[in-house]
Design a protein around this motif. Structure first.
Motif, PDB file in Angstrom:
ATOM      1  N   ALA A 121      89.606  64.037  64.725  1.00 26.37           N
ATOM      2  CA  ALA A 121      89.617  63.907  63.266  1.00 26.37           C
ATOM      3  C   ALA A 121      89.197  62.503  62.839  1.00 26.37           C
ATOM      4  O   ALA A 121      88.548  62.325  61.808  1.00 26.37           O
ATOM      5  CB  ALA A 121      91.007  64.234  62.726  1.00 26.37           C
ATOM      6  N   VAL A 153      94.751  64.410  56.920  1.00 22.39           N
ATOM      7  CA  VAL A 153      95.076  65.331  58.006  1.00 22.39           C
ATOM      8  C   VAL A 153      96.576  65.400  58.248  1.00 22.39           C
ATOM      9  O   VAL A 153      97.251  64.374  58.304  1.00 22.39           O
ATOM     10  CB  VAL A 153      94.355  64.897  59.300  1.00 22.39           C
ATOM     11  CG1 VAL A 153      94.882  65.668  60.499  1.00 22.39           C
ATOM     12  CG2 VAL A 153      92.857  65.100  59.167  1.00 22.39           C
ATOM     13  N   VAL A 195      89.651  69.748  62.703  1.00 23.17           N
ATOM     14  CA  VAL A 195      88.701  68.680  63.039  1.00 23.17           C
ATOM     15  C   VAL A 195      87.291  69.069  62.607  1.00 23.17           C
ATOM     16  O   VAL A 195      86.589  68.290  61.942  1.00 23.17           O
ATOM     17  CB  VAL A 195      88.730  68.378  64.548  1.00 23.17           C
ATOM     18  CG1 VAL A 195      87.626  67.393  64.925  1.00 23.17           C
ATOM     19  CG2 VAL A 195      90.083  67.810  64.958  1.00 23.17           C
TER      20      VAL A 195
END
Length: 228
Positions: A93, A80, A64
Motif C-alpha cells: 500500500a 488504509v 493494495v
C-alpha cells in the motif's frame, strides 16, 4: 468544508460501524460504501470522494491494488485500514501511494483525526502506526540483497537545504504545524516546501517521503540556516 468519504470494507459490521462514526461528525459526509476492491475503484471514479477509507484485505480486488488504481487515476486520497499482522500488504500500500494507515481498533477520535489529516493531503504519520511501519519498511522491503538506490534518492541533490530539513522532519513523523514550530516558519511556507519537495523527488505523498527519509537516515534535528 465537508470531507466526502467512501468506505470500503468487506465486513458489513465493520463497514457499518465506520459509517456510523463518520456520519456523527458535522464536517464528514459518507457518500458511498463498497464491499470489495473493484467496487471501491468504480465508486471512487463515479462519486469522486475526497478520501477512500480502504480495508487491505478484500475479495475480487485487494486493497493494495485498489489503492494503486485510485491513486494513479487521481480519484481520491486513500487512508488504509490495517493491522500489524499483515505488514507485507502495508508495504504494498505504501508503494501504491496510500496517504495514511490506521489500525482497525483505533478509537473514534483517532479515526476522525486520520480522515481529516489524510483528506487535507498531509498524510498520516502517527507514532502508533506509521513510525513503526516506516522502520519495518526500511529494514524489510523485499528485493535483492543489495538493491539499487531508489530514483527518489538520486534526486535528493535537487532539494534546497530547507527542503532537506523539511524532508527530515516529515520522516520524524511531524505534521506541517509541528514542522513550522520546529523550524520557525509559517505553516503555509511548510506546505510550499513539502509540495516542492514531493515534486522534485517524484513522490506521491508525504508517507512515501517519510519512508525515503528513514531509508536515507536523514536526521530530524533542525540546523540553522537562512534558506526559506
Amino acid at each position: 468544508m465537508t470531507i466526502r468519504v467512501l468506505v470500503a470494507d468487506d465486513q458489513a459490521a465493520v463497514r457499518q460501524g465506520l459509517v456510523l462514526i463518520l456520519r456523527s461528525v458535522d464536517d464528514i459526509e459518507v457518500v458511498g460504501e463498497a464491499a470489495d476492491g473493484e467496487a471501491a475503484v468504480a465508486l471512487a471514479a463515479e462519486l469522486r470522494p475526497d478520501l477512500v477509507l480502504m480495508d487491505i484485505q478484500m475479495p475480487r480486488l485487494d486493497g493494495v491494488s485498489a489503492t494503486r488504481l485510485i491513486v494513479e487515476r487521481r480519484l481520491a486520497e486513500v487512508l488504509v485500514l490495517t493491522t500489524f499482522d499483515f505488514d507485507e500488504y502495508v508495504f504494498g500500500a505504501l508503494r501504491a501511494g496510500a496517504g495514511g494507515f490506521l489500525l482497525k481498533d483505533s478509537d473514534t477520535a483517532t479515526l476522525i483525526t486520520a480522515v481529516r489529516t489524510v483528506a487535507a493531503g498531509e498524510g498520516l504519520i502517527a507514532p502508533a502506526v506509521t513510525r513503526r511501519l516506516i522502520a519495518e519498511f526500511a529494514r524489510n522491503t523485499p528485493g535483492p540483497p543489495a538493491p539499487a538506490p531508489s530514483p527518489a534518492a538520486g534526486r535528493l541533490a535537487e532539494l534546497t537545504p530547507r527542503e532537506r530539513q523539511v524532508l527530515a522532519q516529515v520522516g520524524a513523523g511531524l505534521s506541517n504545524a509541528q514542522i513550522a514550530a520546529r523550524l520557525s516558519m509559517a505553516e503555509a511556507t511548510v506546505k510550499t516546501h513539502v509540495s516542492r519537495m514531493l515534486g522534485k523527488l517524484a513522490l506521491t505523498n508525504r508517507v512515501q517521503a517519510a519512508v525515503l527519509a528513514q531509508e536515507l537516515g536523514l536526521q530530524d534535528t533542525p540546523r540553522p540556516d537562512t534558506h526559506r
